[in-house]
Design a protein around this motif. Structure first.
Motif, PDB file in Angstrom:
ATOM      1  N   LEU A  40      -2.921  -3.876  10.803  1.00 40.78           N
ATOM      2  CA  LEU A  40      -2.603  -5.007   9.921  1.00 40.78           C
ATOM      3  C   LEU A  40      -1.399  -4.730   9.021  1.00 40.78           C
ATOM      4  CD1 LEU A  40      -5.951  -6.333   8.389  1.00 40.78           C
ATOM      5  CD2 LEU A  40      -4.284  -7.627   9.742  1.00 40.78           C
ATOM      6  N   TYR A  41      -1.021  -3.466   8.912  1.00 45.27           N
ATOM      7  CA  TYR A  41       0.043  -3.067   7.991  1.00 45.27           C
ATOM      8  C   TYR A  41       1.270  -2.607   8.760  1.00 45.27           C
ATOM      9  CZ  TYR A  41      -3.505  -3.430   4.433  1.00 45.27           C
ATOM     10  OH  TYR A  41      -4.466  -3.927   3.605  1.00 45.27           O
ATOM     11  N   GLU A  42       2.438  -2.760   8.115  1.00 44.65           N
ATOM     12  CA  GLU A  42       3.699  -2.293   8.689  1.00 44.65           C
ATOM     13  C   GLU A  42       4.327  -1.306   7.711  1.00 44.65           C
ATOM     14  OE1 GLU A  42       5.258  -3.051  11.524  1.00 44.65           O
ATOM     15  OE2 GLU A  42       3.746  -4.502  12.182  1.00 44.65           O
ATOM     16  N   ARG A  77       1.089  -5.342   4.052  1.00 50.64           N
ATOM     17  CA  ARG A  77       0.175  -6.184   4.835  1.00 50.64           C
ATOM     18  C   ARG A  77       0.899  -7.496   5.095  1.00 50.64           C
ATOM     19  NH1 ARG A  77      -5.945  -7.737   5.406  1.00 50.64           N
ATOM     20  NH2 ARG A  77      -5.557  -9.797   6.247  1.00 50.64           N
ATOM     21  N   THR A  78       1.186  -7.793   6.358  1.00 48.92           N
ATOM     22  CA  THR A  78       2.088  -8.901   6.684  1.00 48.92           C
ATOM     23  C   THR A  78       1.364 -10.229   6.886  1.00 48.92           C
ATOM     24  OG1 THR A  78       1.998  -8.286   8.994  1.00 48.92           O
ATOM     25  CG2 THR A  78       3.821  -7.383   7.700  1.00 48.92           C
ATOM     26  N   TRP A 128       7.016  -8.833   2.363  1.00 49.58           N
ATOM     27  CA  TRP A 128       8.047  -7.788   2.236  1.00 49.58           C
ATOM     28  C   TRP A 128       8.750  -7.911   0.892  1.00 49.58           C
ATOM     29  CZ3 TRP A 128       8.465  -4.145   6.119  1.00 49.58           C
ATOM     30  CH2 TRP A 128       7.785  -4.442   7.293  1.00 49.58           C
ATOM     31  N   TYR A 129       8.968  -9.174   0.507  1.00 48.83           N
ATOM     32  CA  TYR A 129       9.577  -9.459  -0.797  1.00 48.83           C
ATOM     33  C   TYR A 129       8.698  -8.884  -1.911  1.00 48.83           C
ATOM     34  CZ  TYR A 129      11.444 -12.557  -4.495  1.00 48.83           C
ATOM     35  OH  TYR A 129      11.998 -13.064  -5.643  1.00 48.83           O
ATOM     36  N   ASP A 130       7.413  -9.133  -1.814  1.00 51.74           N
ATOM     37  CA  ASP A 130       6.470  -8.646  -2.824  1.00 51.74           C
ATOM     38  C   ASP A 130       6.474  -7.114  -2.888  1.00 51.74           C
ATOM     39  OD1 ASP A 130       5.748 -11.264  -3.292  1.00 51.74           O
ATOM     40  OD2 ASP A 130       3.899 -11.169  -2.108  1.00 51.74           O
ATOM     41  N   ALA A 131       6.454  -6.489  -1.730  1.00 49.59           N
ATOM     42  CA  ALA A 131       6.421  -5.018  -1.705  1.00 49.59           C
ATOM     43  C   ALA A 131       7.701  -4.455  -2.327  1.00 49.59           C
ATOM     44  CB  ALA A 131       6.260  -4.517  -0.275  1.00 49.59           C
ATOM     45  N   ARG A 161       0.879  -1.180   0.000  1.00 48.42           N
ATOM     46  CA  ARG A 161       0.000   0.000   0.000  1.00 48.42           C
ATOM     47  C   ARG A 161       0.914   1.226   0.000  1.00 48.42           C
ATOM     48  NH1 ARG A 161      -2.618  -3.816  -0.567  1.00 48.42           N
ATOM     49  NH2 ARG A 161      -4.555  -4.473   0.466  1.00 48.42           N
ATOM     50  N   PHE A 162       0.460   2.314  -0.604  1.00 48.25           N
ATOM     51  CA  PHE A 162       1.239   3.550  -0.658  1.00 48.25           C
ATOM     52  C   PHE A 162       0.409   4.694  -0.087  1.00 48.25           C
ATOM     53  CE2 PHE A 162       2.783   0.896  -4.141  1.00 48.25           C
ATOM     54  CZ  PHE A 162       4.163   1.018  -4.037  1.00 48.25           C
ATOM     55  N   VAL A 163       1.037   5.506   0.725  1.00 45.77           N
ATOM     56  CA  VAL A 163       0.398   6.753   1.166  1.00 45.77           C
ATOM     57  C   VAL A 163       1.232   7.898   0.597  1.00 45.77           C
ATOM     58  CG1 VAL A 163      -0.383   8.152   3.108  1.00 45.77           C
ATOM     59  CG2 VAL A 163      -0.400   5.651   3.292  1.00 45.77           C
TER      60      VAL A 163
END
Ligand SMILES: Cc1cc2nc3c(=O)[nH]c(=O)nc-3n(C[C@H](O)[C@H](O)[C@H](O)COP(=O)(O)O)c2cc1C
Length: 205
Positions: A155-157, A100-101, A114-117, A60-62
């Motif tokens: 839910l997100y880091e 989202r972990t 984390w790999y995907d992000a 996700r991006f803010v």
């Protein structure tokens, strides 16, 4: 097309795509040049098409834009280390990358999130290079402060904060080693140091 003599342009041992060769992370950004809405959107379009485990797309991006939402930008800037603030205060866009972990389907830990992000961010950075934009990623931030600043759900880091804009004049950087670093060539391990044939430590011929 960047100046091929620029010290930051990669000098690869093997021919690679122009966008990979030409991407580098400045600290000097042009304070006067904003990123157009359409260009920003294209970056996220590139991130969108990255592969991910189970196609869950856990990134996700803010987006905090200095001109359009100065309060959100200031709040995001304040979460960075002082050294990062010293150069990032003038960038037009700060992005938080969040992960989202857990898996959406069963809430179990998604050990590939984390790999995907990271892959989504890699796609975004190369798209940025193709558009003449620059990016610099930062781990130097306070995760709790980022979470609070952008109301990130539990839910997100937060993974990184990222600067996006156009490369600027290095002589304007406040910290001396940031100025000198802007002109020093980029170095990388040789392929033989990280690629093995058949078994660990056996160099690929
Ligand atoms: C996960 C990550 C965290 C980083 N954190 C910072 C940071 O806090 N501050 C900073 O100035 N640069 C940071 N960088 C930028 C790296 O120092 C830079 O990407 C690296 O030196 C390689 O340079 P290049 O991107 O120009 O090839 C970070 C990069 C990554 C990928």
């Amino acid at each position: 097309m960047p100046d091929p003599a620029h010290p930051k342009i990669a000098r690869p041992d093997h021919e690679i795509l122009d966008v990979i060769r030409d991407r580098w992370s400045p600290r000097a950004f042009d304070a006067d040049r904003d990123v157009a809405d359409a260009d920003l959107r294209t970056l996220f379009e590139a991130a969108r098409w990255a592969p991910s485990s189970r196609n869950e797309q856990p990134w996700r991006f803010v987006v905090a834009r200095r001109r359009q939402s100065p309060d959100a930008f200031a709040a995001m800037l304040a979460t960075l280390t002082r050294k990062n603030q010293a150069w990032a205060a003038v960038v037009p866009v700060l992005l938080v990358v969040a992960v989202r972990t857990t898996h959406e389907i069963d809430d179990l830990v998604n050990s590939h999130a984390w790999y995907d992000a990271g892959q989504a961010v890699a796609f975004l950075t190369l798209q940025a290079t193709a558009q003449g934009l620059s990016t610099r990623q930062m781990q130097g931030f306070d995760p709790a402060a980022v979470r609070a600043a952008c109301h990130m759900p539990a839910l997100y880091e937060p993974a990184i904060v990222m600067a996006v804009g156009y490369a600027g004049d290095p002589s304007r950087l406040a910290i001396e080693y940031h100025r000198t670093d802007e002109a020093s060539p980029r170095s990388r391990r040789a392929i033989r140091e990280f690629v093995y044939a058949d078994i660990w430590d056996n160099p690929l011929p």
